[in-house]
Design a protein around this motif. Sequence first.
Motif, PDB file in Angstrom:
ATOM      1  N   CYS A  20      30.095  45.570  44.788  1.00 32.37           N
ATOM      2  CA  CYS A  20      29.845  44.731  45.939  1.00 32.37           C
ATOM      3  C   CYS A  20      30.468  43.212  45.026  1.00 32.37           C
ATOM      4  O   CYS A  20      31.462  42.815  45.399  1.00 32.37           O
ATOM      5  CB  CYS A  20      28.579  44.309  46.230  1.00 32.37           C
ATOM      6  N   ASP A  21      30.392  43.093  43.821  1.00 32.95           N
ATOM      7  CA  ASP A  21      30.967  42.417  43.263  1.00 32.95           C
ATOM      8  C   ASP A  21      32.589  42.296  42.956  1.00 32.95           C
ATOM      9  O   ASP A  21      33.505  41.095  43.048  1.00 32.95           O
ATOM     10  CB  ASP A  21      30.251  42.006  41.852  1.00 32.95           C
ATOM     11  N   VAL A  22      32.911  43.660  43.030  1.00 31.78           N
ATOM     12  CA  VAL A  22      34.414  43.770  42.792  1.00 31.78           C
ATOM     13  C   VAL A  22      34.604  43.316  44.165  1.00 31.78           C
ATOM     14  O   VAL A  22      36.184  42.913  44.245  1.00 31.78           O
ATOM     15  CB  VAL A  22      34.459  45.696  42.200  1.00 31.78           C
ATOM     16  N   TRP A  23      34.229  43.979  45.501  1.00 31.10           N
ATOM     17  CA  TRP A  23      34.823  43.671  46.639  1.00 31.10           C
ATOM     18  C   TRP A  23      35.458  42.551  47.294  1.00 31.10           C
ATOM     19  O   TRP A  23      35.755  41.637  47.668  1.00 31.10           O
ATOM     20  CB  TRP A  23      33.744  44.652  47.747  1.00 31.10           C
ATOM     21  N   ASN A  24      33.551  41.536  45.931  1.00 31.28           N
ATOM     22  CA  ASN A  24      34.039  40.086  46.883  1.00 31.28           C
ATOM     23  C   ASN A  24      34.606  39.944  46.085  1.00 31.28           C
ATOM     24  O   ASN A  24      35.404  38.381  46.742  1.00 31.28           O
ATOM     25  CB  ASN A  24      32.493  39.699  46.946  1.00 31.28           C
ATOM     26  N   GLY A  25      35.102  39.824  44.702  1.00 32.26           N
ATOM     27  CA  GLY A  25      36.130  39.387  44.043  1.00 32.26           C
ATOM     28  C   GLY A  25      37.782  39.486  44.448  1.00 32.26           C
ATOM     29  O   GLY A  25      38.385  38.389  44.225  1.00 32.26           O
ATOM     30  N   PRO A 115      38.727  50.983  42.824  1.00 26.54           N
ATOM     31  CA  PRO A 115      38.319  49.875  41.556  1.00 26.54           C
ATOM     32  C   PRO A 115      36.835  49.302  41.184  1.00 26.54           C
ATOM     33  O   PRO A 115      36.159  50.007  42.173  1.00 26.54           O
ATOM     34  CB  PRO A 115      38.531  48.709  41.842  1.00 26.54           C
ATOM     35  N   THR A 116      36.697  50.472  40.009  1.00 27.93           N
ATOM     36  CA  THR A 116      35.186  49.816  39.628  1.00 27.93           C
ATOM     37  C   THR A 116      35.202  48.411  38.889  1.00 27.93           C
ATOM     38  O   THR A 116      33.975  48.418  38.545  1.00 27.93           O
ATOM     39  CB  THR A 116      34.626  51.140  38.962  1.00 27.93           C
ATOM     40  N   ASP A 117      35.895  47.613  38.349  1.00 31.85           N
ATOM     41  CA  ASP A 117      35.839  46.341  38.304  1.00 31.85           C
ATOM     42  C   ASP A 117      37.354  45.331  37.409  1.00 31.85           C
ATOM     43  O   ASP A 117      37.413  46.351  39.081  1.00 31.85           O
ATOM     44  CB  ASP A 117      36.090  46.716  36.201  1.00 31.85           C
TER      45      ASP A 117
END
Length: 149
Positions: A20-25, A115-117
């Motif tokens: 979710c952090d990757v998505w938001n970024g 992507p995972t990061d």
Amino acid sequence: MLDTIPNNDEMTALVGQSLCDVWNGLCALIDEHYDMERLWGKGGKAWKYEYKYRRGGKTLCALYARENCVGFMIVLGKDERLKFEAAKDSYSKEVQKIYDNAHTYHDGKWLMFEPTDTTLFNDFIKLLIIKRNTSFFSKTRDLLPARAG
């Protein structure tokens, strides 16, 4: 089009906090530099959600979400493929491999990343520049593909 747009808690429950952090970024990066329509949709057979960035009837890119996975898709047309291929060596081996293995349809080569990061974000930016340049990115020379000659 979705009846109900998922909120951050629902996205976190679906993909997990780190994705979710990757998505938001990735959304923040695109939102900061592109003025686009954002359209939520069903993700078809393979994904639960699709989140498209469009302007003037043309899609810049799309993000996808399903259980424990996020996707970033960009479609490169003929001229855009030529630009990519001219600077191919400036991209990571992972991006080159996805490009080489992607199927080419009548409307272009569909590149799907999971992507995972954030390690591929610079390459994603370069791909977005190929699709639609912005004044910010044109000033960010370290992110641009190397020019031949």
